[in-house]
Each structure stands twice: as C-alpha cells, then as structure tokens.
Scaffold this motif. Sequence first.
Motif, PDB file in Angstrom:
ATOM      1  N   ASP A  37      10.041   4.212   8.656  1.00 61.64           N
ATOM      2  CA  ASP A  37       9.054   3.937   9.239  1.00 61.64           C
ATOM      3  C   ASP A  37       9.093   3.374  10.754  1.00 61.64           C
ATOM      4  O   ASP A  37       9.550   2.330  10.868  1.00 61.64           O
ATOM      5  N   ASN A  38       8.980   4.285  11.710  1.00 60.50           N
ATOM      6  CA  ASN A  38       8.976   4.036  13.141  1.00 60.50           C
ATOM      7  C   ASN A  38       8.055   3.013  13.696  1.00 60.50           C
ATOM      8  O   ASN A  38       8.372   2.292  14.481  1.00 60.50           O
ATOM      9  N   VAL A  39       6.890   3.094  12.878  1.00 57.29           N
ATOM     10  CA  VAL A  39       5.807   2.117  13.708  1.00 57.29           C
ATOM     11  C   VAL A  39       6.021   0.822  13.196  1.00 57.29           C
ATOM     12  O   VAL A  39       6.166  -0.057  13.827  1.00 57.29           O
ATOM     13  N   ILE A  40       6.620   0.459  11.970  1.00 55.15           N
ATOM     14  CA  ILE A  40       7.275  -0.905  11.526  1.00 55.15           C
ATOM     15  C   ILE A  40       8.268  -1.332  12.497  1.00 55.15           C
ATOM     16  O   ILE A  40       8.391  -2.373  12.748  1.00 55.15           O
ATOM     17  N   LEU A  41       9.161  -0.215  12.418  1.00 59.33           N
ATOM     18  CA  LEU A  41      10.463  -0.709  13.529  1.00 59.33           C
ATOM     19  C   LEU A  41      10.124  -0.906  14.816  1.00 59.33           C
ATOM     20  O   LEU A  41      10.680  -2.002  15.353  1.00 59.33           O
ATOM     21  N   LEU A  68       0.857  -1.221  -0.050  1.00 59.60           N
ATOM     22  CA  LEU A  68      -0.092   0.100  -0.145  1.00 59.60           C
ATOM     23  C   LEU A  68       0.718   1.231   0.099  1.00 59.60           C
ATOM     24  O   LEU A  68       0.538   2.263  -0.700  1.00 59.60           O
ATOM     25  N   THR A  69       2.061   1.194   0.649  1.00 59.88           N
ATOM     26  CA  THR A  69       2.857   2.228   0.761  1.00 59.88           C
ATOM     27  C   THR A  69       4.147   2.268  -0.093  1.00 59.88           C
ATOM     28  O   THR A  69       4.930   3.121  -0.005  1.00 59.88           O
ATOM     29  N   PHE A  70       4.233   1.291  -1.026  1.00 56.10           N
ATOM     30  CA  PHE A  70       5.189   1.314  -2.173  1.00 56.10           C
ATOM     31  C   PHE A  70       6.402   1.262  -1.395  1.00 56.10           C
ATOM     32  O   PHE A  70       7.349   1.763  -1.817  1.00 56.10           O
ATOM     33  N   MET A  71       6.742   0.281  -0.516  1.00 54.56           N
ATOM     34  CA  MET A  71       8.066   0.120   0.306  1.00 54.56           C
ATOM     35  C   MET A  71       8.630  -1.072  -0.454  1.00 54.56           C
ATOM     36  O   MET A  71       8.123  -1.683  -1.355  1.00 54.56           O
ATOM     37  N   PRO A  72      10.121  -0.636  -0.495  1.00 53.54           N
ATOM     38  CA  PRO A  72      10.805  -1.843  -1.277  1.00 53.54           C
ATOM     39  C   PRO A  72      10.582  -3.329  -1.171  1.00 53.54           C
ATOM     40  O   PRO A  72      10.234  -3.622   0.239  1.00 53.54           O
ATOM     41  N   LEU A  73      10.433  -4.020  -1.950  1.00 55.91           N
ATOM     42  CA  LEU A  73      10.222  -5.479  -1.951  1.00 55.91           C
ATOM     43  C   LEU A  73      11.049  -6.042  -0.966  1.00 55.91           C
ATOM     44  O   LEU A  73      10.455  -7.150  -0.153  1.00 55.91           O
ATOM     45  N   SER A  74      12.161  -5.601  -0.828  1.00 56.25           N
ATOM     46  CA  SER A  74      13.093  -6.475   0.362  1.00 56.25           C
ATOM     47  C   SER A  74      12.831  -6.142   1.636  1.00 56.25           C
ATOM     48  O   SER A  74      13.299  -7.045   2.579  1.00 56.25           O
ATOM     49  N   SER A  75      12.009  -5.269   1.942  1.00 57.30           N
ATOM     50  CA  SER A  75      11.544  -4.958   3.237  1.00 57.30           C
ATOM     51  C   SER A  75      10.383  -5.860   3.514  1.00 57.30           C
ATOM     52  O   SER A  75       9.947  -5.764   4.823  1.00 57.30           O
ATOM     53  N   THR A  93      14.694  -2.995   7.684  1.00 56.20           N
ATOM     54  CA  THR A  93      13.620  -1.836   8.079  1.00 56.20           C
ATOM     55  C   THR A  93      14.461  -0.297   8.320  1.00 56.20           C
ATOM     56  O   THR A  93      14.069   0.743   7.712  1.00 56.20           O
ATOM     57  N   LEU A  94      15.642  -0.504   9.066  1.00 56.08           N
ATOM     58  CA  LEU A  94      16.552   0.713   9.483  1.00 56.08           C
ATOM     59  C   LEU A  94      17.374   1.184   8.036  1.00 56.08           C
ATOM     60  O   LEU A  94      17.202   2.184   8.121  1.00 56.08           O
ATOM     61  N   THR A  95      17.521   0.151   7.150  1.00 52.94           N
ATOM     62  CA  THR A  95      18.519   0.766   6.077  1.00 52.94           C
ATOM     63  C   THR A  95      17.474   1.084   4.954  1.00 52.94           C
ATOM     64  O   THR A  95      18.003   1.980   3.946  1.00 52.94           O
ATOM     65  N   GLU A  96      16.403   0.610   4.728  1.00 56.89           N
ATOM     66  CA  GLU A  96      15.502   0.954   3.511  1.00 56.89           C
ATOM     67  C   GLU A  96      14.060   1.401   3.777  1.00 56.89           C
ATOM     68  O   GLU A  96      13.477   2.040   2.762  1.00 56.89           O
ATOM     69  N   VAL A  97      13.490   1.346   5.040  1.00 54.90           N
ATOM     70  CA  VAL A  97      12.449   2.200   5.231  1.00 54.90           C
ATOM     71  C   VAL A  97      12.391   3.104   6.276  1.00 54.90           C
ATOM     72  O   VAL A  97      13.145   2.753   7.333  1.00 54.90           O
TER      73      VAL A  97
END
Length: 160
Positions: free
Chosen positions: A117-121, A2-9, A111-115
């Motif tokens: 987003d503190n909620v996901i972290l 939904l938020t177009f985050m990288p596939l690797s995440s 998550t730290l390197t590619e996204v």
Amino acid sequence: ILTFMPLSSWGELLSVLAQNFILAGCIWYYNQYSLAKCAGTTLVFVLSTFTLYAYLPESAYFSLPLVSMFIGWSGVLPQIYSNHINQHTGPLSIITQSLNVAGSLARIFTTLTEVDDNVILFSIACSTVLQTVLLVQIITLRENTARFAKMSEPESKKVD
C-alpha cells in the motif's frame, strides 16, 4: 482492520489507542469534567467510528491514512518551527525522539514487507522524515537548549 491487513502492520496502534483513552480519562478526571460531558464525548467518538465504518465506501479507505498523516503533521510541524525560531528544543528528550524515529523506521520495514500500500508507506515515510528532523534539531541545538534550561532554572536550584 477495514482492509484486513496483517496485525503486525498495525497492531501497535491498539496500545496507542488504549494509552489515548487512559490519557483522555486522566485529563477528564483532573480537570473535573462532568460525567455528562465525558459520556457525551465518548458517545460522539463511538458513534462517529461506527458511522465511518458502516457508511464509508470501500473506495475511500485509501484516504484514511492521509487523514491521520495530516493530524500527525499538525503536531510535529509547529514543534519544528518553534524549535527553529527559538533555537532550542526545550524539554524534548533525545531518548524519546530516538525511539520515535526507530519506531517509524520499523513501521516502514513492516509496511514494505507485509503490506502493498503506497499510501500507507507515503504516510509513514513523511512521519519518519518529520520525526528525524526533530531528532536532528535536538542534536544540533543541544548546547542552546542546555543554556536555555540553565536560564530557566529557578534561583533556589542553581548551583555555582
């Protein structure tokens, strides 16, 4: 997605989704659920997913990882509590749990390197802490677990 985050995440979750579909199919097959019940459950899942995608406002997307976090906690917290009360970990595997912790640590890294987003972290960090608690329980309660396993062993399998 939904938020177009990288596939690797999030890509490994596709394999988890496939595994869950296979598990659900096995459960339905071996419990001999009717085709109508299986089709109805699948239809509800598909419709609720599309409804969520179509009608959830973008401002609420941040809450989705929190929902999965609470669902994850609902499986891990009772296990941690049960291990504490019983003072053994039963059939939990140190290898499997070590891989769970390693996978959680890898998710924190991606998550730290590619996204950003503190909620996901936060969600992944909480999961990692709980998985690590289970691993520590397996290690610290291994002697009690071995005694429990020996006591639970059927008489025909006991070797003196």
